[in-house]
Design an enzyme around this catalytic site. Structure first.
Site, short mmCIF file in Angstrom:
data_model
loop_
_atom_site.label_atom_id
_atom_site.label_comp_id
_atom_site.label_asym_id
_atom_site.label_seq_id
_atom_site.Cartn_x
_atom_site.Cartn_y
_atom_site.Cartn_z
NE ARG A 195 6.57 -0.06 6.10
CZ ARG A 195 5.33 0.38 5.97
NH1 ARG A 195 5.10 1.59 5.55
NH2 ARG A 195 4.31 -0.40 6.27
NE ARG A 255 -3.73 -1.85 2.67
CZ ARG A 255 -4.88 -1.21 2.74
NH1 ARG A 255 -4.92 0.09 2.91
NH2 ARG A 255 -6.02 -1.87 2.66
CB THR A 256 3.44 2.46 2.35
OG1 THR A 256 2.57 2.28 3.47
CG2 THR A 256 4.24 3.73 2.54
CE LYS A 281 20.85 -13.45 -3.92
NZ LYS A 281 20.99 -12.80 -5.23
CG HIS A 285 4.02 5.53 8.37
ND1 HIS A 285 4.51 6.09 7.21
CD2 HIS A 285 3.18 4.54 7.97
CE1 HIS A 285 3.98 5.46 6.17
NE2 HIS A 285 3.19 4.51 6.61
#
Lengths: 339, 471
Positions: A104, A54-55, A82, A134
């Site tokens: 994020r 969504r973001t 990795k 946020h």
């Protein structure tokens, strides 16, 4: 404003300016041609160490509507999975010429580390870090509240106005919520009175220093404070029950819903003008009932739409605008051709 | 193992424990003479007012303004070898110790492999002996592999060449009360002590920093004070019940100080340490998420800093120990959550104690000698360190210039790692010289290796070139 890391860094004037800019952006989105040329030739990287479709698509849409080139870098299936460090990922993006990095990350403070490190020259936008902040979510929440509740009950243009005098209840898992932290800072800066409502296990030790009230009981907050907006926070199912690590914050989902869920009865306690908000994704039947989520006073879908406008504003101001808290804001119209 | 050195040192005008200035002659690994008259007699020559004596085998150190302390003893050092030689080796870590004024360190057991057998502790002990900077006393693990499940062979480690007397799972808490009880009982057979890393593990799952106002704002998982205090409360009662010695590592909270004070008032045989960083740094430093300040136990609040200073001043806290924890750059050059916990401390410890306790008038230099040498040596049962500065005593000494001020530059330190939280800070005091059994390991603030001395550079060579030292 070189980066957007925390709503705690925004003063009232800057925050109002972001909201006004977002209003200008929203106005362009009702046109047939939604795309603006403003960030043509600029590169925005969405650096997502944590899944959040969504973001990510909200930021992606915002950047594309401003004509920026967008690179989506997802940690899943990449070098990051990795074992590549944040530093090497950042240096790679820098080598590719990122003008802005939207990050994020599951670790609180990772955007700060990126902004402080000198690994990237571009603007850093925090798209959610751990249980910290946020900021664009809080900005879109503030934008939504202002649109509905400021300026003759949402009928007049709220440009230039803050949220003075409005009462907002934020209900749910405050302890783990970056949305709650961001909103407490921003809504308070904008003059609103915030009350957090949660079971004591989901309120952080140290909350007494926050500029808000805390209650353990939802009913009296709704009945006595008559909030103008109620923001329901997502409660993750792994927080409940005993045994598992990170669990045991409340006994059962039913008990949580009885105490803190927004159902039809509680919905009826709200003033007529009050709006119901949720950052999504919702757990219907847990923190919010279908009655509340689908009611006319729910603005949850509109929050999503406003998210694009707010993120357009943030990217615009960081990459093309001149914002200084001391004032002297460039008029949006001068650069974007928004009339 | 050499018990001393042919080189003799005349330290003129030094102030033992900050008292009246006098002259000290170090010879044959011991303090051979104290006072100008006795030094002159011992040298068998007339010594001029300027300290000149005309003897080729005597190096004179101008000690005017310097405080002489017994060589410092660290009860809590991470030397990282074997296993993490990329962060520190016994050689680099003990060189750092000498530069910080230490003559003995206790090397913690959380190496790879873990120091939980006689073989590993003897290896560390021998590496220390071969390096020659300080005496290395290995700490033995309490439990096999630090797993907290079954007792390691404590008796074998005690009986080994390393003569282990301090046992700790440091880095992890001996959280099982039965295992802790058994360990406390078992070490009585060889006069050992269990040094507990007090951290209730269930209360600190994923913990990143002190739980309080700052953690709430930063959204970092909290490490509550009660997780330390609950273990200390349990362990002092266990120690009382079984009549054993308990040592509490890196105590960090005001509540812990109160518990230790209460336990001592009951006559419980508990000792406690505080680190230099917990004497001065607070959780406010976490605000920009720089993991240089990430440490375990975490930096606490100003009220806790005040309380541990009070506890150290009134004797509730027995010692200062560094918890020197070197880490590679990659383990700190990352987001807070991914970073390793720990900070270096050997080369700044004495300066921090001077700044927080001496320069504030709360402690004398004799008190510093007690909390950084005499008491830690006694807790660790180290017999030839922490001794009085007197004729016939082992010549384990450090000379400090309290008037000097130094800006900390980690890259210039002796430790192989640069994770000092004091980077760029100006700290008072400077270690000018350190002597291990009469051999200079540090002169004019520079490390002097054993090879250099064997090469005879003391007379007219590199050592004698430095200011304040003349042959």
């Amino acid at each position: 404003m070189r980066h957007l890391l925390s709503t705690g860094d925004l003063d009232r004037e800057t925050a109002v300016h972001v909201l006004d800019t977002a209003a200008g952006m929203a106005a362009t989105q009702s046109r047939e041609i939604k795309k603006l040329p403003t960030l043509r030739g600029r590169t925005v990287v969405n650096l997502f160490f944590e899944d959040s479709t969504r973001t990510r698509i909200s930021f992606e849409t915002a950047a594309k509507r401003l004509s920026a080139d967008v690179i989506n870098f997802s940690a899943k299936g990449s070098s990051v999975s990795k074992g590549e460090s944040l530093k090497d990922t950042a240096l790679t993006l820098q080598a590719m010429g990122a003008d802005a990095v939207v990050i994020r990350h599951s670790a609180s403070g990772a955007p700060h580390t990126l902004a402080r490190s000198g690994w990237v020259d571009g603007a850093v936008v925090n798209a959610g870090d751990g249980t910290h902040q946020h900021p664009t979510q809080a900005l879109l929440d503030a934008y939504t509240i202002r649109r509905h509740l400021v300026g003759a009950g949402g009928t007049a243009d709220p440009a230039g106005r803050d949220l003075a005098g409005l009462r907002v209840a934020v209900v749910g898992d405050v302890l783990h919520s970056r949305v709650a932290r961001s909103n407490v800072d921003l809504l308070t800066t904008l003059g609103a009175e915030v009350t957090l409502v949660a079971p004591p296990t989901l309120v952080p030790v140290g909350v007494e220093a926050w500029p808000c009230r805390v209650s353990y009981h939802l009913d009296p907050v709704l009945a006595d404070q008559r909030p103008d907006a109620v923001m329901m926070l997502r409660v993750q199912r792994e927080r409940m029950g005993a045994g598992a690590a990170g669990g045991g914050y409340f006994p059962t989902p039913l008990e949580y819903t009885r105490g803190y869920g927004l159902d039809a009865r509680r919905l009826a306690l709200l003033p007529d003008h009050a709006i119901v908000m949720h950052p999504g994704p919702m757990n219907r039947g847990l923190e919010i009932s279908a009655d509340a989520a689908d009611s006319p006073r729910a603005v949850i879908v509109e929050q999503v739409a406003n998210g694009v406008a707010v993120r357009m504003a943030v990217l615009y101001l960081l990459l093309a605008g001149e914002v200084s808290p001391a004032g002297g804001h460039e008029r949006l119209d001068d650069r974007t051709g928004i009339a | 193992m050499s018990s001393g050195t042919a080189q003799r040192y005349l330290l003129t005008g030094v102030a033992p424990l900050g008292g009246e200035p006098t002259d000290l002659l170090l010879a044959g690994g011991v303090v051979a003479a104290v006072g100008a008259d006795d030094v002159r007699a011992a040298l068998g020559t007339g010594t001029g007012a300027d300290g000149g004596h005309g003897l080729d085998d005597v190096v004179t150190v101008d000690g005017a303004g310097l405080v002489a302390l017994p060589g410092l003893v660290d009860l809590h050092t991470h030397l990282r070898e074997p296993g993490r030689e990329d962060a520190e080796t016994v050689g680099s870590g003990t060189r750092a110790a000498a530069l910080g004024g230490f003559t003995a360190v206790h090397a913690m057991a959380n190496t790879s492999p873990v120091a939980d057998t006689a073989g590993v502790v003897e290896q560390v002990w021998r590496l220390g002996r071969d390096a020659g900077w300080v005496d290395v006393h290995p700490v033995g693990a309490v439990s096999v592999g630090l797993e907290g499940a079954s007792l390691a062979e404590l008796g074998a480690m005690a009986a080994s060449a390393a003569r282990v007397r301090v046992f700790s799972d440091d880095g992890k808490c001996v959280h099982d009360p039965v295992l802790m009880r058994r360990a406390l009982e078992y070490v009585k057979a060889f006069d050992g002590v269990v040094a507990q890393h007090a951290q209730e593990p269930r209360l600190t799952v994923g913990a990143q920093m002190h739980e309080g106002v700052v953690s709430a704002e930063l959204g970092l998982a909290g490490w509550p004070a009660v997780a330390e205090e609950a273990i200390i409360a349990r362990d002092v009662l266990l120690a009382e019940h079984v009549g054993s010695r308990l040592h509490v590592c890196h105590l960090s909270t005001a509540g812990s100080v109160e518990l230790i004070r209460w336990a001592k008032s009951r006559g419980i045989a508990v000792t406690a340490e505080v680190t230099p960083h917990h004497l001065v740094l607070t959780d406010e430093l976490a605000r920009d998420y720089d993991p240089i300040y990430k440490v375990n136990p975490p930096l606490r609040t100003q009220a806790d800093v005040d309380a541990v200073r009070d506890g150290l001043a009134d004797g509730t806290i027995d010692i200062v120990a560094t918890d020197h924890a070197p880490h590679t750059r990659e383990d700190k050059d990352c987001e807070w959550g991914a970073a390793a916990m720990g900070m270096t401390g050997l080369e700044t410890a004495l300066s921090v104690v001077q700044q927080t306790m001496v320069d504030t008038g709360r402690m004398t230099w004799a008190d510093v000698a007690r909390v950084m040498s005499t008491a830690p040596a006694a807790i660790g049962r180290v017999e030839d360190h922490g001794r009085p500065i007197a004729v016939g005593e082992p010549a384990n000494l450090t000379l400090v210039d309290p008037a000097a001020r130094t800006v900390v530059v980690p890259e210039r330190q002796g430790t192989a790692s640069v994770n000092s939280p004091f980077r760029g800070r100006e700290l008072p005091g400077r270690v000018v010289a350190t002597f291990l059994r009469g051999r200079a390991t540090v002169l004019d603030g520079q490390a002097v290796d054993r090879a250099g001395q064997h090469a005879g550079q003391h007379a007219g060579g590199g050592v004698a070139d430095v200011p304040g030292v003349r042959s």
